[in-house]
Design a protein around this motif. Structure first.
Motif, PDB file in Angstrom:
ATOM      1  N   LEU A  67      26.336   2.421  15.001  1.00  0.00           N
ATOM      2  CA  LEU A  67      27.034   3.080  16.112  1.00  0.00           C
ATOM      3  C   LEU A  67      28.404   2.465  16.398  1.00  0.00           C
ATOM      4  O   LEU A  67      29.170   2.998  17.196  1.00  0.00           O
ATOM      5  CB  LEU A  67      26.189   3.006  17.387  1.00  0.00           C
ATOM      6  CG  LEU A  67      24.901   3.835  17.436  1.00  0.00           C
ATOM      7  CD1 LEU A  67      24.167   3.591  18.750  1.00  0.00           C
ATOM      8  CD2 LEU A  67      25.207   5.323  17.280  1.00  0.00           C
ATOM      9  N   PHE A 122      28.400  -0.606  25.115  1.00  0.00           N
ATOM     10  CA  PHE A 122      27.019  -0.266  24.772  1.00  0.00           C
ATOM     11  C   PHE A 122      26.083  -0.663  25.917  1.00  0.00           C
ATOM     12  O   PHE A 122      26.179  -1.775  26.438  1.00  0.00           O
ATOM     13  CB  PHE A 122      26.578  -0.995  23.499  1.00  0.00           C
ATOM     14  CG  PHE A 122      27.331  -0.566  22.270  1.00  0.00           C
ATOM     15  CD1 PHE A 122      26.797   0.385  21.405  1.00  0.00           C
ATOM     16  CD2 PHE A 122      28.581  -1.104  21.967  1.00  0.00           C
ATOM     17  CE1 PHE A 122      27.488   0.788  20.269  1.00  0.00           C
ATOM     18  CE2 PHE A 122      29.278  -0.710  20.841  1.00  0.00           C
ATOM     19  CZ  PHE A 122      28.733   0.247  19.987  1.00  0.00           C
ATOM     20  N   HIS A 146      28.230   4.336  24.391  1.00  0.00           N
ATOM     21  CA  HIS A 146      26.873   4.639  23.937  1.00  0.00           C
ATOM     22  C   HIS A 146      25.845   4.130  24.941  1.00  0.00           C
ATOM     23  O   HIS A 146      25.923   2.982  25.383  1.00  0.00           O
ATOM     24  CB  HIS A 146      26.604   4.005  22.569  1.00  0.00           C
ATOM     25  CG  HIS A 146      27.547   4.470  21.499  1.00  0.00           C
ATOM     26  ND1 HIS A 146      27.397   5.666  20.835  1.00  0.00           N
ATOM     27  CD2 HIS A 146      28.675   3.893  20.993  1.00  0.00           C
ATOM     28  CE1 HIS A 146      28.388   5.815  19.956  1.00  0.00           C
ATOM     29  NE2 HIS A 146      29.173   4.750  20.031  1.00  0.00           N
ATOM     30  N   GLY A 162      27.103  10.359  23.581  1.00  0.00           N
ATOM     31  CA  GLY A 162      26.789   8.947  23.369  1.00  0.00           C
ATOM     32  C   GLY A 162      25.395   8.555  23.806  1.00  0.00           C
ATOM     33  O   GLY A 162      25.020   7.387  23.692  1.00  0.00           O
TER      34      GLY A 162
END
Length: 643
Positions: A67, A122, A146, A162
């Protein structure tokens, strides 16, 4: 700088010169199908072996990297204790990134501050509730790219960019590991001992929390030091219930848990911790004084409702054991008859109580964070639980000093651990030097320069060393204040002793620059409510209960007991029983329940003014922040009580 000696056990050469991913891989190779994790899910304990945990961590790491997660990135982890959230933290460390747990009940502003501190891209979230919180914050925190979620319930219809499920992340990682056979070994070996293992936020008692980055070397040095002091051994059984955002959970559950291959048991929900504790009967257990107090209160409440015979047996044998422990506190040994009766008491009383609490196998029992009350400490020692005090902090990976099992002392936190040097500065501050000490605050050079000097960590705590090497911690150095007469005192020292009462939950001691000391007291609703019910005192709410004349007298008795131990110039002369609890959501406490004194003194300024103006009562409005984020106001006329 002192270094801990390597700890060797069987095939493990455990030292600070390695990383958590490498130790995880060593456990998977040597232990294979042995249980590493258990989680209570829908009433059934689900097990994960060391080999399975390594595979999950590798798949998670490979998926995150796919990712775009790279060295130096932060993975914010938000939710209650869950195996996949622990796995995500290990995976972030495997990729030489920052595993950044935050409190699941943190207010949006607190989470926003953490995101902006490291430009978090993240997030690993437990469930729909946490996903909603993060997606709302993404409108103002554009760095979030994400969001991985663990529990898919309620999220099937979400189409936010995401957003990816944990299962999908693992499938992506597994496919990549299949394509790149060399990636497994590369991921295990990638992080170095000096790369980050955890990004923990300080408590923030005086301002915004600071970012504390602990390396693998820091965490494992702390674990090695504690192991050498016999805090825990290899293969302990633990209950992972402490908040993941607290350094103690990372140090014990992931640091010691992986390094010493513990069996890590994760409760079903925070509300089921005491029930799961009894099921597991851990061999190691760390809890704050308030948790030990709550268990004691539960025992006392149950005995009040018990039969006359059981209550008589309990009273006789507990008084016998408590008398023996108090003799040990005074440096005397109990007599032969006492020791003989104790064996009978173990069969009739002590053993059954320990079984009900889940303490039957407990070999390592600790309390930390603040001072524990004498009655509570003596009660557990009398039961046969060798409760010990521990001293540590985030900046030193949680472990600085602890008592030995045979030591029965209340005023010290034990001796510094092997591998830890302690000295006291000219100002009375405790200084620490060890391999467990961090390298500095994240992107905060000014705070780092104030905290670290020539390798020594300035703890900010006032204390002294006794001739036999025991460390005494008095409180925060910044909180050392003086009365108008020049009497020197630390409010927290007096507050902790007031909280020794099972009926007092929180306290703010007042008196800086004043002629006399006073206190704002928050009662503990559960034990006070039970006390009131037994006496036929009816009440409608916390606010109503707190102002009952009988409850006021109950608090007054607790204040008088503390006053009996204080010098004349530091006795509390007035107090107010507050009509609401101090609350972290209202900004009055940190998430680790430390008092934000400046907030309390500003918010309750009308009470303080009324106390020192000599008025008998004060009308007080208090702000309340509900779970929805909405703000309400509660108003009450409070009595100012002279002592």
């Amino acid at each position: 700088m002192p270094k801990a000696d390597p700890v060797v056990q069987g095939p493990w050469d455990f030292s600070a010169e390695t990383t958590l991913p490498r130790l995880l891989a060593a456990n998977a190779k040597a232990l294979g199908g042995t249980v590493a994790l258990r989680e209570k899910d829908r009433g059934i304990w689900q097990q994960t072996s060391w080999a399975q945990w390594l595979e999950l961590t590798l798949c998670c790491a490979a998926g995150l990297e796919e990712l775009g997660f790279a060295r130096g990135d932060a993975l914010m982890v938000v939710g209650d204790n869950r195996p996949h959230l622990y796995t995500g933290q290990l995976a972030a460390g495997m990729l030489a990134g920052f595993a950044m747990p935050v409190y699941p009940d943190a207010a949006p502003d607190e989470v926003r501050h953490a995101i902006q501190m490291s430009q978090v891209r993240f997030v690993l979230a437990e469930d729909q509730e946490q996903v909603d919180k993060i997606l709302d914050l993404r409108e103002t925190c554009s760095s979030i790219a994400h969001v991985v979620y663990d529990d898919p319930r309620g999220l099937a219809a979400y189409r936010a960019p995401g957003l990816v499920s944990w299962q999908r992340l693992l499938e992506t990682g597994a496919a990549r590991l299949q394509r790149e056979p060399a990636l497994r070994d590369a991921l295990v070996a990638r992080a170095t001992p000096d790369d980050p293992a955890a990004f923990i936020h300080s408590s923030g008692t005086t301002g915004r929390p600071k970012g504390v980055v602990l390396s693998h070397r820091n965490v494992l040095s702390g674990v090695a030091n504690a192991h050498r002091a016999k805090s825990f051994g290899f293969g302990e059984e633990i209950l992972a219930y402490l908040p993941m955002a607290w350094v103690g959970d990372f140090a014990i559950t992931l640091g010691a848990g992986v390094a010493l291959h513990f069996t890590i048991n994760i409760p079903e929900r925070p509300e089921t911790v005491l029930h799961n504790l009894r099921e597991i009967a851990p061999t190691y257990y760390l809890a704050a004084p308030r948790s030990w107090d709550n268990m004691l209160t539960m025992v006392q409440v149950r005995m009040e409702d018990s039969t006359r015979l059981k209550k008589a047996l309990y009273d006789y044998f507990m008084q016998l054991a408590i008398s023996g422990e108090r003799q040990l506190l005074d440096g005397r040994q109990p007599g032969g008859l006492q020791r003989a009766l104790r064996r009978l008491g173990e069969w009739l009383v002590y053993g059954p109580i320990k079984d009900q609490l889940g303490l039957t196998r407990l070999a390592h029992a600790f309390t930390g964070g603040e001072a524990i009350g004498e009655d509570t400490f003596v009660f557990y020692r009398a039961l046969g639980v060798q409760l010990r005090q521990l001293y540590g902090q985030t900046e030193s990976s949680a472990f600085n000093a602890m008592q030995e099992p045979s030591e029965v002392r209340l005023h010290t936190v034990g001796r510094p651990l092997p591998g830890v040097e302690v000295r006291i500065s000219d100002s009375g501050e405790i200084l620490i030097r060890s391999g467990s000490v961090f390298k500095g605050y994240h992107r905060n050079e000014e705070a780092t320069a104030a905290a670290l000097e020539d390798g020594w960590l300035h703890t900010g705590d006032a204390g002294y060393l006794e001739p036999d090497g025991h460390l005494v911690v008095l409180g925060r150095l910044s909180e050392v204040v003086h009365t108008a007469q020049g009497e020197r005192y630390i409010p927290n020292y007096i507050e902790n002793r007031l909280k020794f009462s099972p009926y007092v939950k929180d306290v703010a001691v007042l008196g800086k620059g004043r002629e006399r000391l006073a206190a704002i007291v928050c009662i503990d609703k559960e034990p006070v409510g039970h006390w009131a019910e037994l006496r036929g005192i009816s009440y409608m709410s916390y606010a109503d209960l707190s102002q009952k004349p009988e409850v006021i007298e109950l608090v007054k008795a607790a204040v008088q007991r503390v006053n009996a131990t204080l010098p004349e110039g530091l006795k509390l002369r007035h107090f107010v029983s507050l009509h609401k609890e101090f609350d972290a959501d209202d900004g009055e406490l940190t998430r680790t329940r430390k008092l934000r004194r400046n907030v309390v003194e500003e918010r309750y300024a009308p009470i303080i003014e009324a106390i020192y103006a000599g008025r008998p009562e004060v009308a007080m409005k208090a702000q309340i922040v509900y779970e929805t984020g909405e703000v309400g106001v509660t108003e009450r006329t409070l009595r100012i009580v002279g002592v």
